[in-house]
Write a protein that holds these residues in place. Structure first.
Motif, short mmCIF file in Angstrom:
data_model
loop_
_atom_site.label_atom_id
_atom_site.label_comp_id
_atom_site.label_asym_id
_atom_site.label_seq_id
_atom_site.Cartn_x
_atom_site.Cartn_y
_atom_site.Cartn_z
N LEU A 1 0.83 -1.21 0.00
CA LEU A 1 0.00 0.00 0.00
C LEU A 1 0.87 1.26 0.00
N GLU A 2 1.97 1.22 0.72
CA GLU A 2 2.89 2.37 0.70
C GLU A 2 3.45 2.59 -0.70
N GLU A 3 3.74 1.52 -1.38
CA GLU A 3 4.26 1.61 -2.75
C GLU A 3 3.19 2.13 -3.71
N VAL A 4 2.00 1.56 -3.62
CA VAL A 4 0.90 1.92 -4.53
C VAL A 4 0.47 3.37 -4.34
N PHE A 5 0.46 3.85 -3.10
CA PHE A 5 0.03 5.22 -2.84
C PHE A 5 1.19 6.20 -2.69
N ALA A 6 2.42 5.70 -2.81
CA ALA A 6 3.62 6.53 -2.69
C ALA A 6 3.56 7.40 -1.43
N ALA A 7 3.22 6.75 -0.33
CA ALA A 7 3.09 7.47 0.95
C ALA A 7 3.38 6.52 2.10
N ARG A 8 3.79 7.10 3.19
CA ARG A 8 4.01 6.32 4.42
C ARG A 8 2.65 6.07 5.06
N CYS A 9 2.35 4.81 5.28
CA CYS A 9 1.09 4.44 5.93
C CYS A 9 1.37 4.09 7.38
N THR A 10 0.43 4.39 8.26
CA THR A 10 0.57 3.97 9.64
C THR A 10 -0.12 2.62 9.79
N ALA A 11 0.37 1.83 10.73
CA ALA A 11 -0.20 0.51 10.93
C ALA A 11 -0.21 0.15 12.40
N GLU A 12 -1.28 -0.48 12.81
CA GLU A 12 -1.40 -1.07 14.14
C GLU A 12 -1.57 -2.55 13.89
N GLN A 13 -0.85 -3.38 14.64
CA GLN A 13 -1.00 -4.81 14.39
C GLN A 13 -0.94 -5.61 15.68
#
Length: 164
Positions: free
Chosen positions: A43-55
């Motif tokens: 998703l970071e690659e597809v949207f060219a953005a840093r995504c936050t994640a909780e896991q």
């Protein structure tokens, strides 16, 4: 895993087991974590953005969430992807779960663009996730599991993404 939306209620029932509320019987935390990590990276690659994640959410049947920031989307609204510990189920929401009556409503209100939704759906499908529409998850739960008493009127959301 690709599923027809009409078959999803049947899939939800198949995954349900009253002895395994928080995760399925043969749950492998390492495999789920690796797949989730791949999802975040893609998703970071597809949207060219840093995504936050909780896991690895404790006391929940939800494994985690990925948030695509609003400044990376066409409409400027963040996209939240929730992942269940069951059957690689995933939910895609504009802003937050419950903020709209599903992705169709968010699109109608101009808060989610079809191109962004298609990118998320394609990424999830390529990784083997099954996207379940929020409208289906909001249906009344009618499976065999005894969900916690603090849930007044349980839904399929409570079963596969809720807390225990």
């Amino acid at each position: 895993m690709s599923e027809n939306q009409a078959d999803l209620p049947e899939l939800l029932r198949e995954l349900d087991h009253p002895e395994w509320l928080e995760w399925p019987r043969h749950y492998n935390r390492a495999e789920v974590a690796a797949l989730f990590g791949s999802l975040v990276a893609r998703l970071e690659e597809v949207f060219a953005a840093r995504c936050t994640a909780e896991q690895d959410t404790q006391d929940s049947s939800e494994y985690g969430r990925v948030v695509i920031p609003g400044d990376a989307t066409i409409c400027g609204t963040r996209i939240v992807v929730c992942v269940s510990k069951f059957g690689s189920l995933a939910l895609v929401c504009a802003d937050n779960p419950g903020a709209f009556l599903g992705t169709g409503d968010a699109q109608a209100e101009g808060e989610l663009h079809g191109a962004d939704l298609a990118k998320v759906d394609r990424t999830l499908a390529e990784l083997g996730y099954v996207v379940v529409a929020e409208e289906i998850l909001e249906l009344d739960y009618d499976g065999p599991s005894r969900l916690p008493s603090h849930i007044g009127r349980p839904s399929w959301w409570d079963r596969y993404f809720g807390t225990f």
